[in-house]
Design a protein around this motif. Structure first.
Motif, PDB file in Angstrom:
ATOM      1  N   ARG A   1     -94.310 -10.255  82.015  1.00  0.00           N
ATOM      2  CA  ARG A   1     -93.631 -10.828  83.024  1.00  0.00           C
ATOM      3  C   ARG A   1     -92.807 -12.092  82.630  1.00  0.00           C
ATOM      4  O   ARG A   1     -91.856 -12.239  82.838  1.00  0.00           O
ATOM      5  N   TYR A   2     -93.473 -12.869  81.578  1.00  0.00           N
ATOM      6  CA  TYR A   2     -92.710 -13.984  81.183  1.00  0.00           C
ATOM      7  C   TYR A   2     -91.633 -13.637  80.261  1.00  0.00           C
ATOM      8  O   TYR A   2     -90.628 -14.202  80.123  1.00  0.00           O
ATOM      9  N   ALA A   3     -91.672 -12.496  79.379  1.00  0.00           N
ATOM     10  CA  ALA A   3     -90.673 -11.772  78.655  1.00  0.00           C
ATOM     11  C   ALA A   3     -89.322 -11.623  79.592  1.00  0.00           C
ATOM     12  O   ALA A   3     -88.394 -11.730  79.212  1.00  0.00           O
ATOM     13  N   VAL A   4     -89.618 -10.913  80.871  1.00  0.00           N
ATOM     14  CA  VAL A   4     -88.789 -10.588  81.799  1.00  0.00           C
ATOM     15  C   VAL A   4     -87.990 -11.966  82.168  1.00  0.00           C
ATOM     16  O   VAL A   4     -87.055 -11.919  82.249  1.00  0.00           O
ATOM     17  N   ALA A   5     -88.826 -12.802  82.403  1.00  0.00           N
ATOM     18  CA  ALA A   5     -88.275 -14.225  82.773  1.00  0.00           C
ATOM     19  C   ALA A   5     -87.235 -14.893  81.784  1.00  0.00           C
ATOM     20  O   ALA A   5     -86.447 -15.339  82.062  1.00  0.00           O
ATOM     21  N   ALA A   6     -87.781 -14.677  80.514  1.00  0.00           N
ATOM     22  CA  ALA A   6     -87.107 -15.061  79.336  1.00  0.00           C
ATOM     23  C   ALA A   6     -85.678 -14.439  79.395  1.00  0.00           C
ATOM     24  O   ALA A   6     -84.637 -14.965  79.151  1.00  0.00           O
TER      25      ALA A   6
ATOM     26  N   PHE B   1     -85.437 -20.345  78.077  1.00  0.00           N
ATOM     27  CA  PHE B   1     -85.535 -18.969  77.596  1.00  0.00           C
ATOM     28  C   PHE B   1     -86.790 -19.382  76.433  1.00  0.00           C
ATOM     29  O   PHE B   1     -87.596 -18.302  76.327  1.00  0.00           O
ATOM     30  N   LEU B   2     -86.721 -20.356  75.803  1.00  0.00           N
ATOM     31  CA  LEU B   2     -87.690 -20.609  74.782  1.00  0.00           C
ATOM     32  C   LEU B   2     -89.050 -20.906  75.410  1.00  0.00           C
ATOM     33  O   LEU B   2     -90.192 -20.249  74.869  1.00  0.00           O
ATOM     34  N   ALA B   3     -89.115 -21.263  76.598  1.00  0.00           N
ATOM     35  CA  ALA B   3     -90.650 -21.591  77.334  1.00  0.00           C
ATOM     36  C   ALA B   3     -91.173 -20.524  77.817  1.00  0.00           C
ATOM     37  O   ALA B   3     -92.387 -20.001  77.623  1.00  0.00           O
ATOM     38  N   MET B   4     -90.183 -19.337  78.401  1.00  0.00           N
ATOM     39  CA  MET B   4     -90.748 -18.133  78.926  1.00  0.00           C
ATOM     40  C   MET B   4     -91.098 -17.212  77.673  1.00  0.00           C
ATOM     41  O   MET B   4     -92.040 -16.455  77.846  1.00  0.00           O
ATOM     42  N   ALA B   5     -90.274 -17.199  76.652  1.00  0.00           N
ATOM     43  CA  ALA B   5     -90.674 -16.411  75.628  1.00  0.00           C
ATOM     44  C   ALA B   5     -91.799 -16.826  74.770  1.00  0.00           C
ATOM     45  O   ALA B   5     -92.944 -16.095  74.496  1.00  0.00           O
ATOM     46  N   TRP B   6     -92.209 -18.313  74.641  1.00  0.00           N
ATOM     47  CA  TRP B   6     -93.370 -18.624  74.103  1.00  0.00           C
ATOM     48  C   TRP B   6     -94.592 -18.177  74.894  1.00  0.00           C
ATOM     49  O   TRP B   6     -95.670 -17.969  74.502  1.00  0.00           O
ATOM     50  N   ARG B   7     -94.493 -18.473  76.304  1.00  0.00           N
ATOM     51  CA  ARG B   7     -95.453 -18.222  77.152  1.00  0.00           C
ATOM     52  C   ARG B   7     -95.826 -16.680  77.033  1.00  0.00           C
ATOM     53  O   ARG B   7     -97.142 -16.413  77.218  1.00  0.00           O
TER      54      ARG B   7
END
Length: 593
Positions: A190-195, A176-182
């Motif tokens: 798209r990474y926010a969706v993954a988060a 979650f943190l990795a996708m939000a940071w990216r």
């Protein structure tokens, strides 16, 4: 530009770069699997053993009912007649059904399936730590070393040793943190969706603690990032990810919210952990489920051993601006985890929010803090690896290897708790009936496997029930009529009931289970009502077959919302493109980072 080169995000990526990326992914996957196997060795020799130690009875009871409902009755596990006089199954905060890993339970059984999830989730945690380290700009070797911190810490093995399988869901926090940071770093929605997907998984697999605490952790990290970037985009990412998480998890969240309203847990307790307790939780090598605790809970709710990993985490301050958001987050989480131990009392402030009012045990924030410490350790390892001397890499590897072995020796023996106090069964009853208490020791796993319900049960809150146990006075059967006539059970399943009724006049069927608005008439004439807290069905005179089934409207609405969210996510991922020449806050050292 060569024809074989590709352009992505404003960067030229050659075939060599793509090969390196593929090789890195293969090596990282292999490392995660190896780490998961090595750190789950104590339990691998006892796969399928139905231990009942502490909360294993509670959680295996839920998992066995779900497994039995699907495999034996070929139904979705929506209703649990074996517990508390009857209650919703999927929406139980402790249920572990709405997860892709339920396939392991279906393939290998409720006990072996859960045991196999332990190494699986260790591997997920390691991989998540690696990805998180890479997206913040840490070199591959240092990222691999830092990835060991989170899944090697004792928090995982203490909780699992005590049977708290909901803690498996914490492994999605680094993802979650990795996708939000990216998403924040590259302005890529798209990474926010993954988060949001990672956050939703942490809720679907467990109770509200992992996702709620992960959101707080991300809010601290991204707030610091927003200040350093002088942009509100990181906070917007958090909002977007949270909204998608709500949508993805609606299938469990919506009906679960209704259950929490009907059966709230409003107890407010002052919980405090002194500096000495916190020091023991993080650095004492005595980390086991039998160790005493300063509060009414066991040490498994406090322990989060990091041992020697504190050294590379401290070295992160060699580059303070790079590590600042993570240092700040570590400090805040540490203060929150102390609870009501004194000013600044951040837990009391947090506890006043509606979403946190019924949560307790602030010490669980140490789990999220260990995840952040893993990032700081990555910065420390990265600094050592960057030294223009061979000894820098040697010291980094030596520190990581020594600390990992130390954690393995300290933490993993707790997994043996899953194999203790083995269940001993009698022959299952031919017909289901309710009992006042589980035997032995008020257990719930054994009665369920013996086709018995337990009215006086253990749950997240007091669960009042007017169900009459068969071993107490006043019991009239699992179904009876209030008025003249006869009733005969035609078919009994968890989610569907069928009766033949012969009544000379209008009468009332009473089913000895708790009333829930999800029960409906599948066929036959009648109207479902609540009769003194039990399931009642008003039926007209005559002979007929009355069939009932359980399906929650909130579940159907939630399922529709989850499906629509999934469709929206697919559209976003396919339509949105990575903005070219997007500045990177972390600063990428190589195109594979």
């Amino acid at each position: 530009m060569a024809a074989s080169e590709r352009k992505k995000g404003g960067e030229v990526q050659s075939p060599r770069i793509h090969r390196l990326i593929r090789e890195e992914r293969v090596l990282a996957t292999a490392g995660a699997i190896a780490f998961g196997v090595i750190f789950s060795i104590p339990i691998l020799g006892g796969l399928g053993t139905p231990g009942r130690f502490i909360d294993w009875d509670y959680n295996l009871g839920l998992q066995w009912v779900a497994y039995h409902t699907v495999v034996h009755f070929h139904q979705l596990p929506l209703w649990n007649p074996y517990k508390c006089g009857g209650m919703a199954m999927l929406t139980n905060p402790g249920s572990h059904v709405a997860t892709p890993w339920f396939i392991l339970t279906l393939m290998f059984g409720a006990f072996a399936g859960i045991h196999l999830e332990i190494p699986t989730h260790i591997a997920i945690a390691w991989a998540g730590g690696y990805v998180l380290a890479r997206v913040v700009g840490i070199r591959p070797l240092a990222a691999a070393l830092s990835a060991c911190v989170f899944p090697a810490s004792s928090w995982y093995y203490l909780h699992l040793g005590a049977g708290q399988i909901w803690a498996l869901a914490y492994v999605y926090t680094p993802w979650f943190l990795a996708m939000a940071w990216r998403a924040s770093d590259r302005a890529d929605i798209r990474y926010a969706v993954a988060a949001g997907g990672a956050l939703a998984l942490s809720f679907l697999e467990g109770n509200p603690y992992p996702p709620a605490f992960a959101v707080v952790t991300a809010a601290i990290v991204l707030s610091a990032m927003a200040l350093m970037q002088r942009s509100i985009w990181p906070l917007a990412v958090l909002v977007i990810a949270t909204l998608f998480a709500i949508g993805f998890s609606a299938i469990k969240l919506f009906p679960g919210y209704l259950v929490s309203i009907q059966h709230p847990r409003l107890d407010f307790q002052l919980e405090a952990d002194s500096w000495m307790v916190m020091r023991s939780a993080l650095f004492s090598r005595v980390q086991n489920v039998f160790r005493g605790s300063s509060n009414e809970w066991g040490f498994w709710e406090i322990g989060a051993y990091i041992g020697g990993f504190a050294i590379p985490a401290t070295l992160a301050m060699a580059r303070p601006m790079r590590a600042l958001p993570w240092l700040f987050t570590t400090a805040v989480l540490y203060l929150v985890a102390r609870g009501d131990a004194g000013p600044p009392n951040l837990w009391e402030v947090l506890h006043r929010l509606p979403e946190f009012s019924s949560l307790r045990l602030p010490s669980r924030f140490l789990i999220d803090m260990v995840c952040i410490v893993g990032v700081l350790a990555g910065f420390g390892f990265d600094w050592l690896c960057a030294i223009d001397r061979p000894w820098g890499v040697v010291v980094a590897i030596g520190l990581a290897l020594g600390s990992t072995i130390d954690c393995w020796m300290v933490a993993t023996p707790n997994l043996l708790g899953a194999l203790w106090d083995t269940a001993s069964l009698s022959a299952p009853a031919r017909d289901f009936r309710q009992m006042a208490r589980g035997v032995p020791d008020n257990s719930m796993l054994i009665p369920a496997m013996e086709n018995l319900g337990v009215v006086q049960c253990y749950e997240y809150t007091d669960w009042d029930s007017t169900v009459r146990p068969s071993d107490e006075p006043g019991y009239q059967g699992e179904q009876y009529l209030v008025g003249p006539g006869t009733i005969t059970l035609e078919r009994w399943t968890p989610n569907a009931l069928s009766y033949q009724v012969d009544a000379p006049g209008p009468t009332l069927i009473v089913i000895n289970q708790n009333f829930d608005s999800g029960w409906r008439i599948a066929s036959g004439a009648g109207e479902i009502v609540s009769y003194e807290g039990l399931i009642g069905v008003h039926v007209p005179a005559g002979i007929q077959i009355v069939k009932l089934h359980y399906i929650s409207v909130a579940f159907l609405i939630g399922a529709a919302v989850s499906l629509l969210t999934l469709v929206l996510a697919i559209i976003v991922v396919r339509v949105m493109s990575v903005p070219e020449n997007t500045p990177s806050y972390a600063g990428r050292r190589d195109t594979a980072s």
